[in-house]
Design a protein around this motif. Structure first.
Motif, PDB file in Angstrom:
ATOM      1  N   UNK A  95      -7.389   8.200  -6.926  1.00 35.75           N
ATOM      2  CA  UNK A  95      -6.499   9.353  -7.112  1.00 35.75           C
ATOM      3  C   UNK A  95      -7.302  10.591  -7.489  1.00 35.75           C
ATOM      4  N   UNK A  96      -6.967  11.697  -6.863  1.00 33.93           N
ATOM      5  CA  UNK A  96      -7.555  12.990  -7.220  1.00 33.93           C
ATOM      6  C   UNK A  96      -6.641  13.669  -8.232  1.00 33.93           C
ATOM      7  N   UNK A  97      -6.509  13.034  -9.389  1.00 31.68           N
ATOM      8  CA  UNK A  97      -5.612  13.510 -10.432  1.00 31.68           C
ATOM      9  C   UNK A  97      -6.391  14.235 -11.524  1.00 31.68           C
ATOM     10  N   UNK A 126       0.861  -1.182   0.000  1.00 29.04           N
ATOM     11  CA  UNK A 126       0.000   0.000   0.000  1.00 29.04           C
ATOM     12  C   UNK A 126       0.897   1.231   0.000  1.00 29.04           C
ATOM     13  N   UNK A 127       0.641   2.156  -0.923  1.00 31.79           N
ATOM     14  CA  UNK A 127       1.355   3.419  -0.865  1.00 31.79           C
ATOM     15  C   UNK A 127       0.437   4.561  -1.289  1.00 31.79           C
ATOM     16  N   UNK A 128       0.761   5.756  -0.766  1.00 32.64           N
ATOM     17  CA  UNK A 128      -0.145   6.885  -0.955  1.00 32.64           C
ATOM     18  C   UNK A 128       0.617   8.181  -0.735  1.00 32.64           C
ATOM     19  N   UNK A 129      -0.027   9.277  -1.070  1.00 36.33           N
ATOM     20  CA  UNK A 129       0.545  10.598  -0.850  1.00 36.33           C
ATOM     21  C   UNK A 129      -0.539  11.657  -0.966  1.00 36.33           C
ATOM     22  N   UNK A 130      -0.302  12.800  -0.331  1.00 42.99           N
ATOM     23  CA  UNK A 130      -1.277  13.895  -0.393  1.00 42.99           C
ATOM     24  C   UNK A 130      -1.141  14.725  -1.654  1.00 42.99           C
ATOM     25  N   UNK A 159      -8.573  27.156  -3.479  1.00 42.65           N
ATOM     26  CA  UNK A 159      -9.745  27.000  -2.633  1.00 42.65           C
ATOM     27  C   UNK A 159      -9.700  25.784  -1.745  1.00 42.65           C
ATOM     28  N   UNK A 160      -8.662  24.955  -1.885  1.00 39.55           N
ATOM     29  CA  UNK A 160      -8.515  23.769  -1.049  1.00 39.55           C
ATOM     30  C   UNK A 160      -9.156  22.541  -1.674  1.00 39.55           C
ATOM     31  N   UNK A 161      -8.704  21.388  -1.246  1.00 36.76           N
ATOM     32  CA  UNK A 161      -9.232  20.123  -1.770  1.00 36.76           C
ATOM     33  C   UNK A 161      -8.120  19.104  -1.923  1.00 36.76           C
ATOM     34  N   UNK A 162      -8.503  17.840  -2.110  1.00 32.46           N
ATOM     35  CA  UNK A 162      -7.542  16.746  -2.190  1.00 32.46           C
ATOM     36  C   UNK A 162      -6.879  16.698  -3.562  1.00 32.46           C
ATOM     37  N   UNK A 163      -5.571  16.385  -3.574  1.00 37.01           N
ATOM     38  CA  UNK A 163      -4.835  16.215  -4.831  1.00 37.01           C
ATOM     39  C   UNK A 163      -3.940  14.971  -4.785  1.00 37.01           C
ATOM     40  N   UNK A 164      -4.168  14.084  -3.851  1.00 38.76           N
ATOM     41  CA  UNK A 164      -3.280  12.941  -3.681  1.00 38.76           C
ATOM     42  C   UNK A 164      -3.808  11.657  -4.291  1.00 38.76           C
ATOM     43  N   UNK A 165      -3.253  10.538  -3.814  1.00 39.48           N
ATOM     44  CA  UNK A 165      -3.610   9.232  -4.371  1.00 39.48           C
ATOM     45  C   UNK A 165      -3.409   8.152  -3.311  1.00 39.48           C
ATOM     46  N   UNK A 202     -11.246  12.947 -10.700  1.00 37.77           N
ATOM     47  CA  UNK A 202     -11.068  11.823  -9.778  1.00 37.77           C
ATOM     48  C   UNK A 202     -10.923  10.529 -10.586  1.00 37.77           C
ATOM     49  N   UNK A 203      -9.890   9.757 -10.284  1.00 38.52           N
ATOM     50  CA  UNK A 203      -9.613   8.505 -10.995  1.00 38.52           C
ATOM     51  C   UNK A 203      -9.706   7.342 -10.008  1.00 38.52           C
ATOM     52  N   UNK A 204     -10.480   6.317 -10.371  1.00 38.73           N
ATOM     53  CA  UNK A 204     -10.524   5.082  -9.584  1.00 38.73           C
ATOM     54  C   UNK A 204     -10.360   3.893 -10.527  1.00 38.73           C
ATOM     55  N   UNK A 205      -9.751   2.834 -10.034  1.00 34.36           N
ATOM     56  CA  UNK A 205      -9.574   1.641 -10.865  1.00 34.36           C
ATOM     57  C   UNK A 205      -9.441   0.412  -9.994  1.00 34.36           C
ATOM     58  N   UNK A 206      -9.737  -0.738 -10.591  1.00 29.14           N
ATOM     59  CA  UNK A 206      -9.530  -2.038  -9.968  1.00 29.14           C
ATOM     60  C   UNK A 206      -8.963  -2.988 -11.009  1.00 29.14           C
TER      61      UNK A 206
END
Length: 721
Positions: free
Chosen positions: A247-249, A196-200, A207-213, A274-278
């Protein structure tokens, strides 16, 4: 194309080159190259990054790993390597779609025939080796042979019990946690790899908000080697894997002025991106020795990949975002809306288009390969024969929603706007190869042949159209290796390059075809290993493929680019020297020089080509790439520093001086790493990526300037037991 036609230039480059010496630590899995010893006399070019080299910096970004090798082109995108863009020998790096990518010798991209854009590539942190195969050596690893192939070798099952906990923490809340355990007991073995790996994220959303994964990866291997007295050495393996990403990419970049002011800014119009995958995989393998001279390995495999990318795609009925960034002084209102500084007025021209690119991919198949050794007089033969039956598909459902920019927030307009794309494509392929290496005295001649038979179907539900496309190509290759002296070897080869057209391509669109030449030398003694190879790719037809984010074309639409030439030189080398009884010094060099040119005039709606004239250079291929790594190793510690350089790349095909047209920046980054081996169980490592905090525009597509990753520190603790 002057480089390969000027022997003085090429000779000067050869005389100053150096190549990769492999460490003794190799995975027990069967490598497609045969390993470091086989590479040294291979009649074609190949490189291997082993586990020791992967551990030196512990990169989780595949782009950083691949940049250590020559002839490999990287186009950064998000700074973390979440969706790499990798090319080989000039084959486009756009979403790694023109190279064959494998895991443990099995095709691993979501749909390598029907939709080859590699939106999934295995996490490098769970690999024990990476192999790159180019030139004639790549014809056994199709379907894409215009540039080459990459194979990721996952960590093997251990004979003895082995367990490991690996933890990292770094800048921008970067976290990585990995657990590995493996053992063989009697006939049975297992390996468990949890990651598991992640970052902000290093960008700041206005205006603020998530940009990580966040990424998770779970893999299990099981093996059975019957010991019932059979001399055939049967071995069965089962590999199960699951991976996901959240990911908020975004694809949205910045104007030139805003980039200069703050390259890590994100406009408010990207707040919903926003990107999601499985990804799921199952591999079942079997190998055995028919006798002392013949071995057979087979596998069946299944993959499923689902992804959803909710992203800004432009204005519903307004100016294209690329035009806004190209002319910010003209389209001030549109730019203000993207920044969140101006409110939408309710018209479709002001309405933001947020498209959910929802796709499902699948692939499955069976493959078998036989290796045979025999002799005829003074000639030894190593015969390889392989067969693969493969099917894959993609289903696209891209739905549109409209949003009003209102006081910096994006508000849905409540309208049902339907689908932008609703289609599916599938492909069935049979691939067969045969390759024979004939060894006589100091010579090795390899003659190979690959055949691809592909049938594809595509249905567009919005247009109400269907399309079928069949492709049949026979791809020969031949190479010669001469061990001229005990230390010096010479090689030369030629092969037919091929990259298939997609099932949706019209009858007038031809597959990508090239004739690839290479020649060079290898030198090795006790301390020094040298390799220099020149390559020349003569394309009969270059193939361009539109992505969903491109303008003026439909996703998956393909374009013939006609004749083109790509030439270059690859340099790779390593030198090591015992500085004292307890200290060893190392130097490693990688360098690539490339020239490109279209050979005909044509007009294309593919935005990266546009209006092309003969002599125009291809976009997004750097002229020069270089990496110099210095290292020192002692009993209890080791330290490395790497200097990486990439020259600028033009954004659109052309022949004007690159400084006069839109282009990415040339940039140099410095990475450093130091490890302390506390005892046989504990390791501490401190790494710094981009030590000098270099800022550069690394991509301008699809929408605006995007930066490389800023200075990043990582502290790692590894406990083996």
């Amino acid at each position: 194309m002057n480089l390969l036609r000027n022997p003085l230039i090429f000779g000067a480059l050869l005389s100053s080159t150096a190549a990769l010496a492999q460490s003794d630590k190799q995975p027990e899995e069967v490598l497609v190259t045969g390993g470091k010893d086989a590479i040294l006399s291979l009649g074609g070019s190949a490189q291997l990054i082993d586990e020791t080299m992967l551990d030196q910096f512990d990169f989780s970004d595949l782009n950083q790993v691949m940049s250590t090798l020559p002839g490999v082109y990287i186009r950064e995108e998000d700074g973390y390597g979440l969706r790499p863009n990798i090319g080989i020998r000039g084959a486009t790096s756009e979403r790694s779609q023109k190279i064959t990518i494998m895991e443990d010798g099995i095709l691993i991209t979501p749909a390598p025939y029907a939709a080859p854009a590699a939106y999934y590539i295995p996490n490098i942190s769970r690999m024990s080796a990476v192999e790159v195969v180019k030139g004639p050596a790549a014809i056994v690893h199709g379907p894409h042979t215009v540039g080459g192939a990459i194979n990721f070798a996952s960590r093997p099952i251990s004979e003895e019990r082995e367990s490991e906990i690996d933890l990292s923490y770094g800048t921008d809340n970067y976290q990585k946690a990995q657990f590995f355990s493996s053992e063989t007991v009697g006939e049975f073995g297992y390996a468990i790899d949890l990651l598991r790996f992640s970052g902000d994220g290093f960008k700041e959303l206005d205006g603020g908000g998530d940009t990580g994964f966040e990424r998770n990866d779970i893999n299990v291997k099981l093996s059975w080697k019957p010991q019932g007295g059979s001399e055939k050495n049967h071995a069965f393996t089962l590999k199960l894997g699951y991976a996901d990403e959240d990911a908020d990419e975004t694809y949205l970049g910045l104007t030139e002025a805003d980039f200069d002011d703050d390259p890590y800014r994100r406009y408010r119009a990207s707040q919903l991106d926003h990107f999601t995958s499985e990804h799921s995989q199952l591999h079942l393998g079997h190998s055995f020795d028919l006798n002392d001279s013949i071995s057979v390995s087979s596998a069946v495999y299944w993959h499923q990949f689902d992804r959803s990318w909710n992203k800004l795609d432009g204005f519903i009925d307004g100016v294209a975002i690329r035009d806004v960034f190209a002319n910010p002084d003209i389209f001030t209102r549109e730019l203000g809306i993207l920044r969140g500084e101006i409110n939408s007025n309710g018209s479709d021209a002001d309405m933001l288009d947020v498209t959910n690119n929802d796709r499902q991919y699948g692939s499955y198949g069976a493959q078998t390969a036989m290796k045979m050794q025999f002799s005829q007089g003074d000639i030894d033969h190593n015969l390889d024969v392989g067969l693969r039956i493969h099917s894959d598909y993609v289903e696209r459902d891209h739905s549109i929603r409209g949003y009003l920019m209102t006081d910096g927030a994006m508000i849905n307009d409540g309208q049902q706007r339907g689908d932008k794309e609703l289609n599916e494509a599938s492909a069935d392929a049979i691939a067969l190869y045969v390759s024979d290496t004939l060894s006589w005295r100091d010579f090795k001649l390899t003659v190979g042949l690959r055949h691809e038979e592909i049938d594809g179907d595509a249905d567009d539900d919005l247009a109400g159209t269907s399309n079928s496309k069949s492709q049949s190509e026979t791809l020969p290759g031949v190479s010669l290796y001469w061990q001229y002296t005990e230390n010096l070897g010479l090689l030369a080869g030629v092969n037919r390059g091929f990259s298939p057209a997609s099932p949706s391509a019209s009858s007038g669109v031809d597959p990508e075809l090239s004739t690839n030449y290479e020649y060079g030398l290898r030198y090795q003694n006790q301390n020094l290993s040298l390799e220099a190879i020149g390559f020349f790719s003569d394309y009969e037809n270059l193939l361009g493929r539109c992505r969903a984010s491109d303008t003026n074309c439909n996703a998956g639409e393909e374009f013939n680019g006609g004749e083109a030439e790509i030439a270059g030189v690859e340099v790779l080398g390593q030198w090591s020297h015992q500085l004292s009884d307890a200290l060893t010094g190392e130097v490693m060099l990688s360098y690539t020089y490339t020239e490109t040119a279209f050979q005909s005039d044509f007009s294309s709606s593919f935005s990266q080509w546009g209006e092309v004239e003969a002599g125009d250079e291809l976009p997004y291929i750097p002229e020069q790439i270089a990496r110099l790594q210095l290292g020192a190793k002692a009993t209890r510690w080791e330290a490395y520093v790497a200097f990486s350089y990439q020259s600028e790349m033009r954004d659109v095909a052309g022949s004007e001086p690159i400084g006069q047209v839109t282009h990415t920046d040339a940039y140099t980054t410095v990475d450093a790493s130091a490890s302390w081996f506390v005892d046989q169980n504990w390791t501490l490592q401190l790494s710094v990526d981009n030590l000098l905090d270099e800022e550069a525009v690394v991509s301008l597509r699809p929408f605006g300037a995007r930066p490389n990753k800023p200075r990043t520190l990582r502290l790692r603790v590894k406990y083996a037991f």
